[in-house]
Write a protein that holds these residues in place. Structure first.
Motif, PDB file in Angstrom:
ATOM      1  N   THR A  27       1.552  -4.993  -6.727  1.00 31.57           N
ATOM      2  CA  THR A  27       2.509  -4.919  -5.629  1.00 31.57           C
ATOM      3  C   THR A  27       3.881  -4.605  -6.195  1.00 31.57           C
ATOM      4  N   GLY A  28       4.842  -4.438  -5.305  1.00 32.26           N
ATOM      5  CA  GLY A  28       6.213  -4.210  -5.740  1.00 32.26           C
ATOM      6  C   GLY A  28       6.747  -5.348  -6.594  1.00 32.26           C
ATOM      7  N   GLY A  29       6.167  -6.532  -6.445  1.00 28.28           N
ATOM      8  CA  GLY A  29       6.579  -7.697  -7.229  1.00 28.28           C
ATOM      9  C   GLY A  29       5.804  -7.867  -8.518  1.00 28.28           C
ATOM     10  N   GLY A  30       4.839  -6.996  -8.793  1.00 27.89           N
ATOM     11  CA  GLY A  30       4.055  -7.071 -10.023  1.00 27.89           C
ATOM     12  C   GLY A  30       2.570  -7.197  -9.751  1.00 27.89           C
ATOM     13  N   ASP A  31       1.813  -7.421 -10.824  1.00 30.15           N
ATOM     14  CA  ASP A  31       0.361  -7.561 -10.708  1.00 30.15           C
ATOM     15  C   ASP A  31       0.025  -8.871 -10.011  1.00 30.15           C
TER      16      ASP A  31
END
Length: 123
Positions: A27-31
């Motif tokens: 996601t935009g926030g990371g894995d």
């Protein structure tokens, strides 16, 4: 073993639906890894392969390009702009698209082709 229900939908079709033990995505926030009982989440999807591991040990891999991920009540929805299952990807065509995008310095197109190859071949 507990499972969660997964719906992977592209703008033009339902790509995959079923039960899973864990789903791995970016996601935009990371894995992120989503398992049954995960806290509710809403996020934007990055262009990256998504791995769906089923309780019986089989794995489904899809190239996902953009979209959103939503999880609540043991139901995961991935709404992608474009999504292809690994076995639907023509590897030779993806390799040609990657070479062409690199030659024309088209970073976004190159990334899409790279993700398709990763999903299809695991490399």
């Amino acid at each position: 073993m507990a499972e969660l229900h997964v719906e992977l939908v592209a703008a033009d079709r339902k790509v995959w639906s079923g039960e899973a033990a864990i789903v791995l995505a970016r996601t935009g926030g990371g894995d992120i890894g989503i398992q049954p009982g995960h806290t509710p989440i809403l996020g934007t999807m990055e262009t990256q392969p998504v791995t769906i591991r089923q309780a019986d040990g089989t794995t489904v891999v899809a190239a996902v390009h953009g979209g959103f991920l939503s999880f609540a009540d043991n139901k995961l929805s991935i709404l992608a702009e474009v999504a292809e299952l690994a076995d639907e990807i023509d590897v030779e065509r993806a390799e040609r698209a990657l070479a062409s995008a690199k030659a024309e310095s088209e970073a976004a197109a190159a990334r899409r082709a790279e993700v398709r190859l990763i999903a299809a071949t695991g490399r």
